[in-house]
Structure formats: structure tokens, C-alpha cells
Design a protein around this motif. Structure first.
Motif, PDB file in Angstrom:
ATOM      1  N   ARG A 160       7.202  -2.889   6.613  1.00 56.05           N
ATOM      2  CA  ARG A 160       6.251  -3.703   5.845  1.00 56.05           C
ATOM      3  C   ARG A 160       4.850  -3.108   5.855  1.00 56.05           C
ATOM      4  NH1 ARG A 160       5.152 -10.199   6.733  1.00 56.05           N
ATOM      5  NH2 ARG A 160       3.598 -10.443   5.055  1.00 56.05           N
ATOM      6  N   GLU A 161       4.402  -2.677   7.024  1.00 52.91           N
ATOM      7  CA  GLU A 161       3.039  -2.144   7.125  1.00 52.91           C
ATOM      8  C   GLU A 161       2.892  -0.865   6.318  1.00 52.91           C
ATOM      9  OE1 GLU A 161      -0.082  -0.556  10.580  1.00 52.91           O
ATOM     10  OE2 GLU A 161       1.856  -1.458  11.125  1.00 52.91           O
ATOM     11  N   LEU A 162       3.856   0.048   6.463  1.00 55.07           N
ATOM     12  CA  LEU A 162       3.785   1.303   5.721  1.00 55.07           C
ATOM     13  C   LEU A 162       3.931   1.066   4.228  1.00 55.07           C
ATOM     14  CD1 LEU A 162       3.662   4.384   5.648  1.00 55.07           C
ATOM     15  CD2 LEU A 162       6.134   4.431   6.105  1.00 55.07           C
ATOM     16  N   ARG A 163       4.771   0.095   3.849  1.00 51.19           N
ATOM     17  CA  ARG A 163       4.970  -0.191   2.427  1.00 51.19           C
ATOM     18  C   ARG A 163       3.678  -0.665   1.776  1.00 51.19           C
ATOM     19  NH1 ARG A 163       8.323  -4.126   2.859  1.00 51.19           N
ATOM     20  NH2 ARG A 163      10.114  -2.749   3.162  1.00 51.19           N
ATOM     21  N   TRP A 165       0.675  -0.017   2.760  1.00 53.51           N
ATOM     22  CA  TRP A 165      -0.253   1.112   2.726  1.00 53.51           C
ATOM     23  C   TRP A 165       0.082   2.067   1.575  1.00 53.51           C
ATOM     24  CZ3 TRP A 165      -0.056   6.414   4.933  1.00 53.51           C
ATOM     25  CH2 TRP A 165      -1.323   7.001   4.982  1.00 53.51           C
ATOM     26  N   LEU A 166       1.380   2.281   1.347  1.00 57.51           N
ATOM     27  CA  LEU A 166       1.797   3.154   0.249  1.00 57.51           C
ATOM     28  C   LEU A 166       1.490   2.526  -1.105  1.00 57.51           C
ATOM     29  CD1 LEU A 166       5.252   4.431   1.586  1.00 57.51           C
ATOM     30  CD2 LEU A 166       3.125   5.717   1.446  1.00 57.51           C
ATOM     31  N   ARG A 167       1.695   1.233  -1.226  1.00 62.51           N
ATOM     32  CA  ARG A 167       1.436   0.574  -2.507  1.00 62.51           C
ATOM     33  C   ARG A 167      -0.045   0.678  -2.897  1.00 62.51           C
ATOM     34  NH1 ARG A 167       5.176  -2.058  -5.129  1.00 62.51           N
ATOM     35  NH2 ARG A 167       7.126  -2.694  -4.102  1.00 62.51           N
ATOM     36  N   ALA A 168      -0.915   0.785  -1.894  1.00 58.81           N
ATOM     37  CA  ALA A 168      -2.343   0.922  -2.196  1.00 58.81           C
ATOM     38  C   ALA A 168      -2.646   2.253  -2.878  1.00 58.81           C
ATOM     39  CB  ALA A 168      -3.160   0.801  -0.908  1.00 58.81           C
ATOM     40  N   GLY A 169      -1.752   3.227  -2.761  1.00 56.21           N
ATOM     41  CA  GLY A 169      -1.965   4.524  -3.388  1.00 56.21           C
ATOM     42  C   GLY A 169      -1.408   4.636  -4.791  1.00 56.21           C
ATOM     43  N   ILE A 170      -0.749   3.589  -5.288  1.00 55.66           N
ATOM     44  CA  ILE A 170      -0.180   3.598  -6.637  1.00 55.66           C
ATOM     45  C   ILE A 170      -1.273   3.247  -7.644  1.00 55.66           C
ATOM     46  CG2 ILE A 170       1.489   2.496  -8.173  1.00 55.66           C
ATOM     47  CD1 ILE A 170       3.297   2.091  -5.755  1.00 55.66           C
ATOM     48  N   SER A 171      -1.461   4.123  -8.619  1.00 57.46           N
ATOM     49  CA  SER A 171      -2.554   3.928  -9.579  1.00 57.46           C
ATOM     50  C   SER A 171      -2.087   3.546 -10.974  1.00 57.46           C
ATOM     51  CB  SER A 171      -3.394   5.211  -9.672  1.00 57.46           C
ATOM     52  OG  SER A 171      -2.580   6.310 -10.076  1.00 57.46           O
ATOM     53  N   SER A 172      -0.775   3.611 -11.234  1.00 59.41           N
ATOM     54  CA  SER A 172      -0.274   3.356 -12.581  1.00 59.41           C
ATOM     55  C   SER A 172      -0.161   1.866 -12.899  1.00 59.41           C
ATOM     56  CB  SER A 172       1.095   4.008 -12.765  1.00 59.41           C
ATOM     57  OG  SER A 172       2.057   3.374 -11.944  1.00 59.41           O
ATOM     58  N   GLY A 173      -0.154   1.019 -11.868  1.00 57.57           N
ATOM     59  CA  GLY A 173       0.051  -0.405 -12.078  1.00 57.57           C
ATOM     60  C   GLY A 173       1.501  -0.819 -12.082  1.00 57.57           C
TER      61      GLY A 173
END
Length: 569
Positions: A160-163, A165-173
Motif C-alpha cells: 500500500r505504501e509503495l503503491r 508513492w508510485l501513483r504520485a509519479g503518474i502524470s497522465s491522469g
């Protein structure tokens, strides 16, 4: 069992198993699959016999346990059990395959049957090789689906924590929560290009966030898959936009659901997606001696060394035998010349050289060289390796220049300028070049053999036998050519008790008769094992009792095809 005794032929499979089942499948053979404590289990000898008969008759798990419960021949084969001997639920077969798959010797039942057949003198020193396509059970994905599916798999594998953090790097929406493609105007090239670029940048951003971190095995595997998908299909233009490359990667992943499947080609005009099943057969007894499954893009000759291990190095199979028996076996093998038969797909230079070095007669076809546009082929030129020269159809010679890798080239150069046969030979400005393989000697000998009438008569009398065996194994009752769908996680077997009880009606035989679990003992969590690929234990080798070490143990019956298929991913 007196009812069966006089009604079965002595050489029937039921009679043979009745006499030899305890020697073939002793309890000690399966000791490593069970622990010393826990619930009692069905004796492994009975399960092994049922698995052999199941594959022989092409039955599902449910059909096999029903046959064992109501067919007196099956109980006779399992050591002469009484007709009222209790049966067991079909999940016992699933559980046994899981144990075998997780063990260090997953193919022990198959290996044991081949070993016994060899000791009985049924397997000689001849082998016939061939392969058959095994079609993948998942859809081939396009580039955008591959990228989104790989990103979704990475997010699913992360905690959950890593997920977050990774979602914060998605820029396409894109939320990457659904499997459908984003809604765009697919007729608009600019929108398609923008979609590819944005999702690819999301993928690279996630990989950058993972850089330098210690990752769980499942997350690392998902990250590698994402990196592979991004690298195989995309190119970056001078304007910095990521676009689909105008090329096809050599080992392209075609589906994230089944990353080991590949585009394959059986012939020039026949392609498929999935795997290749390879077998080696003794042509006299028609017993399958070895099997191998590879991605569909692997050449037929590449796994040949594994299929012929017993022919290349028979002494390895005799290390456990006593000195006298090993000497007798060696003398018997020397009396029979080892021969390997195969079609032109096996007529490669490395394959022919390997057979020659092992002292095996290569009954393998070598494809003749064809001339481009009807011009002279390489076979029209005389190659003299001792004199290191090549003679052309106009009787002109050229020296061979050797390269460091063992290959060579004979360049005729200016000789071709005034040659009256030039129009029938080459259109190159600098004349004809003849390229030589490092295995030129073996290839030339193979082509000469392929044109010999006596050699062809032996070849045609033996090699087609493997075609009949493959046709038999590819019938639907034995699974057909359709591979299974794999689940992403596998659980531990439900019972690990050892030793099993003696073969008697006393042991629990159904789910309703199982003793209650020890409530004081903590239940073992399921193991999150990495997702595996296919082995011929599923599609091909299972017909002789073999189980691949990557086979998914949790399968369910597909009523439409009468074959086992795993839970879809």
C-alpha cells in the motif's frame, strides 16, 4: 480381485501396474514431499498409479477419481485393492501435482517409467525428434495494452505504501484500474501518438522511482516486465516524443498475462502465438524418452541437446547402477549404433557438429540451398576445404579467407566481370561472394546424405513415426494444442503428513471424513510464488506421467474442453 485376475491380458497396463506398482512407485520415492506430522494422506503409490492411468486415458481430475472409485481395473492396478476400497476427492491429484512441482525432482514419475522401460530393453539408441505448436490461452496484446497492463501489474504487486508513492509519479491522469483502452478518437493519429507518449512516460517515471530501492521479488519481477515492454516497442524521436518503433523486437513479449509466450512460426506460411512442445521418441517401441517446452520463437534444434542427453551421455544415467550392470549396459549400447532422426529444422550446423562429436549418426535432413531468382545456388559451387578454395560453375576458383569465428568467404571479384554465366550467377557489381559457415563440413555432408537414395529410404521408414505420436498427444482428449491460463499466486499443499498410512480402507478418503484442523496451531499462510510458465507436464509430457516444476497446482475443470485449466489471472 479374483474377478479381474483371469479377465485381463498379462501384458495390459492394468496387469503390469498390479504386478509392479510397489516397485515402480515405492513410498520412499515421495518421502521428500511430506512432513512427519500433520493429517494423514492418500498413499502416494495410489495417486501415482491414478495419475498414470489418467494421462493414458486422457481424463480430467474428476473423471479420474470417478474411474478409480467405480472401475475395478483401476483398483486392481493400484495393488489389488478391494472393490469397496474408498476413493478420494479430485483435489488430491491437484495437491500431488503441487508437491511435485515444488520439489527438486518434479518429473520423477515420468523419469521412473522411462527408467523401467530402458531396463526392460524397450528403449534403444535411436531417437526421433519433432515439435508441435502449443497455442497460448491468452489474447495477444497491442503496445498500449501491454504498457497499461504492465503498469497495472506493478501497482498491484506493490504494497500500500509503495503503491501510493508510485501513483504520485503518474502524470497522465490514468488511474490504471481498468483493463479497457482509454477512450480517444483512434482514427486521429495525433491522439494515438499522444496516448502512447503519455503512458510510456508514466512507465518510465515509475521505473525511475524504483531505482535504487530494495524491492520484494514480486515487485522486482513486475518492474522488469514493465522495462521490457517499454524497451521493446518504443523509440524516441528527435522531438522527444515516444512512438511505436517501426520494427519488431527479436524476443518480443506479446502478453503481460503470459510473459513467456512468443510469436512462433512452424512453417513459412504458418504462424502461431504460444509455445513449442518438443519430444524425443524411441522409434522402435514408440516410447517418449524426453520432452521440453520452449517459447514459440525458439528453433527446433536449440533444445535438442537436452532431449538427447541419454544418447549423448548414457553413462550419467548409469551412475547409480552397480559396476557389473553398468558394464553390461555399456556393452549393449556399443552393439547398437546411436542414430538421431529429424526433419530439416534440425539440420543446423551446431546440431550436426554436436551429433558428430558424440559419435551419433545424423539421420537429419539438411535443407538444400536455393538460388535467388533462379540463379546458381551455393550448391552449384564446389567447396574444397582442404585446398581452401571454391570453384564456380565456370571452373574459376577463388581462395577462402577465414575469419576469427571460423566462418569464411570466397570472393570471385573481377573474375565475374567477363564471365559468360554472370547473368545466371549474380547481379552484384563486385562479383559473386560465397560465404562459408564454421560448420561447412558438416552441412555439406548432410546435404550429400539427403540426396542419397539409401539414406532417404531409412529416413522415410523411421522419422514419420514421431508424427503419429504427436498427432495422438495433440488430440483434444489429451489436452490438444491449447495451453492453460496461469494464476498469479499459488498456495501451499493442504497436507504434508509423512509417512502415509498403509494401503487400507482406514485412511480418510473425502472432504467430509477429514479430521478437524488443530485449532491450537496457527494456519500457514499461502505462499506467494512467482508466476510460472508452461511445461509439457500440462500439454505433452503429462501423457506419460510427467509433471513440470512450473505447473500451477490450482486447476479447475473446464467442461467445454474436458481438460484441466487453471484459474484465469
Amino acid at each position: 480381485m479374483s474377478f479381474v485376475e483371469g479377465r485381463l491380458a498379462p501384458n495390459s497396463i492394468y496387469a503390469v501396474l498390479h504386478r509392479e506398482c510397489r516397485k515402480l512407485f515405492p513410498d520412499e520415492m515421495f518421502a521428500d514431499l511430506f512432513a512427519e506430522d500433520g493429517r494423514r494422506s492418500v498413499p502416494p503409490m495410489i495417486v501415482a498409479v491414478v495419475m498414470v492411468l489418467q494421462r493414458l486415458e486422457g481424463l480430467s481430475d474428476r473423471e479420474a477419481v470417478d474411474r478409480f472409485a467405480f472401475d475395478v481395473r483401476w483398483k486392481y492396478a493400484a495393488g489389488g485393492l478391494d472393490f469397496d476400497h474408498p476413493g478420494f476427492v479430485h483435489t488430491v491429484l491437484v495437491d500431488m501435482r503441487a508437491r511435485l512441482a515444488a520439489s527438486g525432482r518434479p518429473d520423477r514419475i515420468f523419469e521412473r517409467t522411462v527408467e523401467v522401460a530402458a531396463r526392460a530393453g524397450l528403449i534403444g539408441r535411436k531417437r526421433v525428434l519433432d515439435s508441435a505448436p502449443i497455442y497460448d490461452a491468452v489474447a495477444t496484446q497491442d503496445t498500449i495494452t501491454l504498457i497499461r497492463s504492465a503498469i497495472r501489474g506493478l501497482l498491484r504487486a506493490a504494497d500500500r505504501e509503495l503503491r501510493e508513492w508510485l501513483r504520485a509519479g503518474i502524470s497522465s491522469g490514468d488511474a490504471y484500474t481498468d483493463t479497457g483502452k482509454p477512450v480517444i478518437d483512434w482514427a486521429d493519429a495525433a491522439e494515438r501518438e499522444a496516448l502512447i507518449d503519455s503512458r510510456a512516460r508514466d512507465g518510465y517515471a515509475l521505473l525511475a522511482l524504483l531505482e535504487g530501492r530494495r524491492l520484494a521479488a514480486e515487485v522486482e519481477q513486475a518492474g522488469r516486465l514493465l522495462a521490457t515492454v517499454l524497451g521493446q516497442d518504443l523509440d524516441q524521436g528527435e522531438d522527444g516524443v515516444l512512438r511505436i518503433a517501426r520494427k519488431v523486437a527479436k524476443d518480443r513479449v506479446i502478453s503481460t498475462v503470459d510473459p513467456e509466450a512468443r510469436h512462433g512460426r512452424k512453417t513459412v506460411s504458418r504462424s502461431f502465438d504460444g509455445y513449442k512442445g518438443h519430444i524425443a521418441e524411441d522409434p522402435d517401441s514408440e516410447i517418449i524418452t524426453a520432452t521440453k517446452v520452449t517459447p514459440g520463437n525458439i528453433g527446433d534444434a536449440e533444445p535438442a541437446a537436452e532431449l538427447l542427453a541419454d544418447v549423448f551421455a548414457p553413462e550419467q544415467a548409469e551412475q547409480a547402477e552397480q559396476a557389473e550392470q553398468a558394464e553390461q549396459a555399456e556393452q549393449a549400447e556399443q552393439a547398437e549404433q546411436a542414430e538421431v532422426y529429424g526433419d530439416a529444422a534440425y539440420g543446423t550446423g551446431p546440431m550436426l557438429a554436436c551429433l558428430s562429436e558424440a559419435g551419433v549418426e545424423a539421420m537429419v535432413k539438411v535443407q538444400p540451398r536455393g538460388g535467388l531468382g533462379g540463379r546458381f545456388s551455393k550448391d552449384c559451387f564446389t567447396v574444397d576445404l582442404e585446398a581452401e578454395q571454391v570453384r564456380c560453375p565456370n571452373q574459376q576458383t577463388a581462395r577462402i579467407r577465414w575469419h576469427r569465428d571460423g566462418s569464411g568467404v570466397a570472393a570471385f571479384g573481377a573474375v565475374c566481370a567477363a564471365c559468360p554465366l554472370r547473368e545466371r550467377c549474380t547481379t552484384a557489381k563486385n562479383g559473386r561472394d560465397i560465404n562459408l559457415s564454421p560448420y561447412e563440413e558438416h552441412l555439406a555432408r548432410g546435404r550429400a546424405n539427403s540426396a542419397d537414395p539409401d539414406w532417404l529410404a531409412r529416413y522415410r521408414a523411421t522419422r514419420p513415426k514421431v508424427e503419429r505420436k504427436i498427432a495422438h498427444m495433440m488430440r483434444r482428449r489429451h489436452g490438444g494444442r491449447r495451453a492453460r491460463v496461469r494464476a498469479h499466486q499459488r498456495s501451499t499443499p493442504t497436507s504434508r503428513s509423512w509417512p502415509p498410512p498403509l494401503t487400507s480402507p482406514a485412511w480418510p478418503c473425502s472432504a467430509s471424513s477429514r479430521p478437524p484442523a488443530d485449532r491450537g496451531r496457527q494456519q500457514r499462510p499461502d505462499q506467494g510464488l512467482p508466476r510460472g510458465g508452461r511445461g509439457l507436464g500440462d500439454e505433452v509430457t503429462a501423457f506419460s506421467g510427467r509433471v513440470d516444476n512450473r505447473t500451477d497446482p490450482h486447476s479447475r475443470q473446464d467442461p467445454a474442453t474436458s481438460m484441466e485449466c487453471d484459474a484465469p489471472a
